[in-house]
Design a protein around this motif. Structure first.
Motif, short mmCIF file in Angstrom:
data_model
loop_
_atom_site.label_atom_id
_atom_site.label_comp_id
_atom_site.label_asym_id
_atom_site.label_seq_id
_atom_site.Cartn_x
_atom_site.Cartn_y
_atom_site.Cartn_z
N PHE A 172 68.09 -23.60 88.44
CA PHE A 172 66.97 -23.45 89.35
C PHE A 172 66.09 -22.31 88.84
N GLY A 173 64.80 -22.39 89.14
CA GLY A 173 63.94 -21.33 88.68
C GLY A 173 62.63 -21.28 89.44
N ILE A 174 62.05 -20.10 89.48
CA ILE A 174 60.75 -19.91 90.09
C ILE A 174 59.91 -19.11 89.09
N VAL A 175 58.67 -19.54 88.88
CA VAL A 175 57.78 -18.89 87.92
C VAL A 175 56.47 -18.55 88.61
N GLY A 176 56.05 -17.30 88.48
CA GLY A 176 54.82 -16.87 89.13
C GLY A 176 53.57 -17.38 88.44
N GLY A 177 52.57 -17.73 89.25
CA GLY A 177 51.26 -18.11 88.76
C GLY A 177 50.21 -17.41 89.60
N ARG A 178 48.99 -17.69 89.37
CA ARG A 178 47.93 -17.03 90.13
C ARG A 178 47.85 -17.63 91.53
N GLY A 179 48.40 -16.90 92.49
CA GLY A 179 48.36 -17.35 93.86
C GLY A 179 49.35 -18.44 94.19
N LYS A 180 50.14 -18.84 93.21
CA LYS A 180 51.12 -19.90 93.47
C LYS A 180 52.38 -19.63 92.64
N ALA A 181 53.39 -20.47 92.84
CA ALA A 181 54.62 -20.36 92.06
C ALA A 181 55.10 -21.76 91.71
N LEU A 182 55.69 -21.88 90.53
CA LEU A 182 56.24 -23.15 90.08
C LEU A 182 57.73 -23.17 90.34
N LEU A 183 58.21 -24.22 90.98
CA LEU A 183 59.62 -24.34 91.33
C LEU A 183 60.28 -25.36 90.42
N TYR A 184 61.38 -24.94 89.78
CA TYR A 184 62.12 -25.82 88.87
C TYR A 184 63.52 -26.08 89.42
N ALA A 185 64.01 -27.28 89.17
CA ALA A 185 65.39 -27.64 89.50
C ALA A 185 65.88 -28.64 88.47
N LEU A 240 60.12 -29.42 86.60
CA LEU A 240 59.20 -28.88 87.60
C LEU A 240 59.20 -29.81 88.81
N VAL A 241 59.58 -29.26 89.98
CA VAL A 241 59.71 -30.13 91.15
C VAL A 241 58.66 -29.83 92.22
N ALA A 242 58.01 -28.66 92.14
CA ALA A 242 57.01 -28.36 93.17
C ALA A 242 56.15 -27.18 92.74
N ARG A 243 54.94 -27.16 93.29
CA ARG A 243 54.07 -25.99 93.22
C ARG A 243 53.88 -25.50 94.65
N VAL A 244 54.20 -24.26 94.90
CA VAL A 244 54.15 -23.73 96.26
C VAL A 244 53.29 -22.47 96.28
N PRO A 245 52.73 -22.13 97.43
CA PRO A 245 51.98 -20.88 97.53
C PRO A 245 52.89 -19.70 97.19
N ARG A 252 55.33 -18.53 99.60
CA ARG A 252 56.47 -19.42 99.88
C ARG A 252 57.48 -19.44 98.75
N ALA A 253 57.28 -18.63 97.71
CA ALA A 253 58.12 -18.71 96.51
C ALA A 253 59.60 -18.49 96.81
N LEU A 254 59.91 -17.41 97.51
CA LEU A 254 61.31 -17.12 97.81
C LEU A 254 61.92 -18.18 98.69
N ASP A 255 61.24 -18.56 99.76
CA ASP A 255 61.79 -19.55 100.69
C ASP A 255 62.04 -20.88 99.99
N ALA A 256 61.10 -21.29 99.13
CA ALA A 256 61.25 -22.57 98.44
C ALA A 256 62.46 -22.56 97.51
N LEU A 257 62.65 -21.45 96.80
CA LEU A 257 63.80 -21.34 95.91
C LEU A 257 65.11 -21.33 96.70
#
Length: 355
Positions: A311-324, A328-333, A336-341
């Motif tokens: 699993f992984g979370i990667v920071g972006g500008r104003g958003k985060a990329l969620l990996y599982a 890549l399974v989702a782009r979240v605000p 919401r990065a921590l909650d999504a992970l």
């Protein structure tokens, strides 16, 4: 792979120590042992953190007698820490401890040591001969207490108990400085086959103490020396267990455990890497099995580490990329990065999403 030193295998209660057994993590309660409720509560906290063996101080009869009730309410093997009065070792064994720690530097009565050995044989109790630089045998106190003196005191103590028929014997030789401690353990490792309980004693408060323990214990384990460890810290005992298990994890000397991979942060970080990584690590304490979770701050190394992780979370500008599962399974605000992970980790915990 680390080739471990060959030692005799023994059981401390239900927990195997030495030989090909997994390296165990120990800690010591700091509540008064005579306070049964407080001691039991602390032992249960240690067990939840991954402690394998617990030691309790026995400064008086009330503490030794309390062990009987403590044993009824806990499942961890208990070691009684004995100094000065050999009778407390007898009373502790009579109340059910699986192990005792004795220091030749603080118990002067040879007849008392013989009595300890006799009861240890009868009750199949493990005896740890634990020598500390701060309390060596008087005859070894010429000048500074060097590594050879520490090792010699412990070896002679162990051989004494062996001559009295004790078969379950461990050794520890601890100082507050890393080089002297390491050399003492190397001497004992070369000259005996007794299992070794490894640690740096009086190592200090959490931050500096964790570093000294990690360097000393980690270096010895990397050399194949050590069968059970205790990280000594002026901190809550549960922190000793957490640091100890992290040392074993870093050397891959422990069974599959979750691991957080996170970047050291820099000005490129787009999310709160420090806060997210700390919370994820806390949430993973009760997870079992092999799992790698990446918390990365930006696009430089983030996507690569996240794809290699479960699993992984990667920071972006104003958003985060969620990996599982490497995808890549989702782009979240960003908010919401921590909650999504954590939601993905909970799916895994329930058996619905682990790779």
């Amino acid at each position: 792979m680390i080739e471990r030193r060959k030692t005799k295998k023994m059981f401390l209660g239900s927990v195997a120590v030495g030989g090909d057994s997994p390296i165990t993590v120990q800690s010591m309660t700091n509540e008064r042992t005579s306070d049964i409720e407080a001691t039991v509560r602390q032992i249960r906290e240690l067990e939840c953190a991954g402690c394998d063996i617990v030691r309790v101080a026995v400064p008086d009869d009330a503490s030794a007698i309390a062990i009987g009730e403590i044993k009824k309410q806990t499942s961890l093997p208990v070691v009684a820490d004995i100094h000065f009065d050999w009778r407390l070792a007898i009373l502790s064994m009579e109340n059910g401890v699986e192990g005792i720690r004795v220091n030749p530097g603080t118990i002067k009565s040879r007849k008392g040591l013989m009595r300890i050995a006799k009861v240890a044989v009868e009750r199949e109790v493990v005896v740890r001969v634990g020598v500390n630089a701060g309390s060596p045998e008087r005859r070894l106190e010429e000048g500074s207490v060097e590594a050879r003196s520490l090792a010699r005191s412990a070896i002679e103590g162990a051989l004494f108990f062996e001559s009295e028929g004790v078969e379950k014997i461990k050794i520890s030789v601890k100082a507050s400085d890393v080089p002297r401690t390491m050399e003492a353990y190397r001497i004992v490792a070369r000259e005996t086959e007794f299992p070794l309980h490894v640690g740096i004693t009086e190592a200090g408060p959490f931050f500096s103490g964790a570093i000294r323990n990690s360097v000393g214990i980690g270096a010895l384990l990397a050399e194949g020396i050590g069968d059970t460890i205790r990280v000594s810290l002026s901190a809550p005992p549960v922190e000793e267990v957490r640091v100890g298990r992290q040392i074993l994890t870093a050397l891959e000397l422990i069974g599959p455990v979750p691991r957080v991979v996170s970047c050291p942060t820099c000005a490129r970080s787009e999310i709160d890497v420090i806060g997210i990584a700390s919370e994820v690590e806390r949430r993973l304490e009760n997870f079992k099995g092999d799992m790698r979770v990446a918390v990365m701050g930006c696009a430089v190394n983030g996507p690569g580490e996240a794809r290699e992780a479960d699993f992984g979370i990667v920071g972006g500008r104003g958003k985060a990329l969620l990996y599982a599962g490497g995808k890549l399974v989702a782009r979240v605000p960003e908010s919401r990065a921590l909650d999504a992970l954590l939601e993905e980790l909970e799916k895994c915990k329930k058996g619905n999403g682990c790779r």
